[in-house]
Design a protein around this motif. Sequence first.
Motif, PDB file in Angstrom:
ATOM      1  N   ARG A  45       0.869  -1.270   0.038  1.00  0.00           N
ATOM      2  CA  ARG A  45      -0.009  -0.105   0.045  1.00  0.00           C
ATOM      3  C   ARG A  45       0.836   1.172   0.004  1.00  0.00           C
ATOM      4  N   GLU A  46       0.464   2.182  -0.874  1.00  0.00           N
ATOM      5  CA  GLU A  46       1.334   3.267  -0.936  1.00  0.00           C
ATOM      6  C   GLU A  46       0.618   4.625  -0.807  1.00  0.00           C
ATOM      7  N   SER A  47       1.010   5.680  -0.393  1.00  0.00           N
ATOM      8  CA  SER A  47       0.607   6.895  -0.269  1.00  0.00           C
ATOM      9  C   SER A  47       0.325   7.648  -1.791  1.00  0.00           C
ATOM     10  N   VAL A  48      -0.793   8.060  -1.901  1.00  0.00           N
ATOM     11  CA  VAL A  48      -1.007   8.762  -3.218  1.00  0.00           C
ATOM     12  C   VAL A  48      -1.038  10.449  -3.269  1.00  0.00           C
ATOM     13  N   ALA A  49      -1.519  10.973  -2.265  1.00  0.00           N
ATOM     14  CA  ALA A  49      -1.739  12.021  -2.009  1.00  0.00           C
ATOM     15  C   ALA A  49      -2.125  12.393  -0.548  1.00  0.00           C
ATOM     16  N   THR A  50      -1.654  13.693   0.030  1.00  0.00           N
ATOM     17  CA  THR A  50      -1.994  13.968   1.444  1.00  0.00           C
ATOM     18  C   THR A  50      -2.459  15.513   1.255  1.00  0.00           C
ATOM     19  N   ILE A  51      -3.223  15.720   2.243  1.00  0.00           N
ATOM     20  CA  ILE A  51      -3.494  17.180   2.384  1.00  0.00           C
ATOM     21  C   ILE A  51      -3.683  17.527   3.839  1.00  0.00           C
ATOM     22  N   THR A  52      -3.045  18.508   4.249  1.00  0.00           N
ATOM     23  CA  THR A  52      -2.965  18.934   5.769  1.00  0.00           C
ATOM     24  C   THR A  52      -4.165  19.830   6.035  1.00  0.00           C
ATOM     25  N   SER A  53      -4.348  19.927   7.394  1.00  0.00           N
ATOM     26  CA  SER A  53      -5.343  20.867   7.918  1.00  0.00           C
ATOM     27  C   SER A  53      -5.187  22.247   7.349  1.00  0.00           C
ATOM     28  N   GLY A  54      -3.956  22.519   7.005  1.00  0.00           N
ATOM     29  CA  GLY A  54      -3.654  24.030   6.397  1.00  0.00           C
ATOM     30  C   GLY A  54      -3.730  24.063   5.035  1.00  0.00           C
ATOM     31  N   GLY A  55      -3.931  23.065   4.303  1.00  0.00           N
ATOM     32  CA  GLY A  55      -4.269  22.939   2.947  1.00  0.00           C
ATOM     33  C   GLY A  55      -2.771  22.555   2.067  1.00  0.00           C
ATOM     34  N   SER A  56      -1.668  22.229   2.789  1.00  0.00           N
ATOM     35  CA  SER A  56      -0.301  21.687   2.167  1.00  0.00           C
ATOM     36  C   SER A  56      -0.691  20.398   1.379  1.00  0.00           C
ATOM     37  N   THR A  57      -0.362  20.128   0.468  1.00  0.00           N
ATOM     38  CA  THR A  57      -0.449  18.938  -0.241  1.00  0.00           C
ATOM     39  C   THR A  57       0.976  18.380  -0.698  1.00  0.00           C
ATOM     40  N   THR A  58       0.799  16.972  -0.774  1.00  0.00           N
ATOM     41  CA  THR A  58       1.825  16.141  -1.249  1.00  0.00           C
ATOM     42  C   THR A  58       1.367  15.149  -2.205  1.00  0.00           C
ATOM     43  N   TYR A  59       2.244  14.574  -3.177  1.00  0.00           N
ATOM     44  CA  TYR A  59       1.719  13.662  -3.974  1.00  0.00           C
ATOM     45  C   TYR A  59       3.101  12.747  -4.310  1.00  0.00           C
ATOM     46  N   VAL A  60       2.634  11.389  -4.655  1.00  0.00           N
ATOM     47  CA  VAL A  60       3.801  10.366  -4.976  1.00  0.00           C
ATOM     48  C   VAL A  60       4.172  10.933  -6.378  1.00  0.00           C
ATOM     49  N   ASP A  61       5.524  10.824  -6.949  1.00  0.00           N
ATOM     50  CA  ASP A  61       6.073  11.244  -8.137  1.00  0.00           C
ATOM     51  C   ASP A  61       5.141  10.754  -9.188  1.00  0.00           C
ATOM     52  N   SER A  62       4.681   9.602  -9.132  1.00  0.00           N
ATOM     53  CA  SER A  62       3.956   8.850 -10.424  1.00  0.00           C
ATOM     54  C   SER A  62       2.637   9.665 -10.539  1.00  0.00           C
ATOM     55  N   VAL A  63       2.154  10.498  -9.823  1.00  0.00           N
ATOM     56  CA  VAL A  63       0.747  11.125 -10.111  1.00  0.00           C
ATOM     57  C   VAL A  63       0.915  12.512 -10.262  1.00  0.00           C
TER      58      VAL A  63
END
Length: 116
Positions: A45-63
């Motif tokens: 299982r891998e993390s695809v995307a996250t969003i914090t309470s402040g709105g900051s986002t992260t994405y796995v490179d492939s997406v």
Amino acid sequence: QVQLVESGGGLVQAGGSLTLSCAVSGSIISASTMGWYRQAPGKQRESVATITSGGSTTYVDSVKGRFTISRDNAKSTVYLQMNSLKPEDTAVYYCNLKWPWGRVFWGQGTQVTVSS
């Protein structure tokens, strides 16, 4: 009882789009980090995307450049807009909620299948 319910999965051709939704009940989400994970057959299982309470986002490179995570705290819902889908995106997608002190909750998952 905290519940996360995903919807929006399905079968789509390569190059198409889908939007996943995760509705949360039993807890507020405004102070929580929300995320989407996926698990393909035989894969971790891998993390695809996250969003914090402040709105900051992260994405796995492939997406990056193809997927967008967003949240609507008033609706207690997090979304994953998926564009330019590829067969390698095929997986069960899970919604995740993380309280500030570390407790996590998971949805049941929704299947996304991308055909060539």
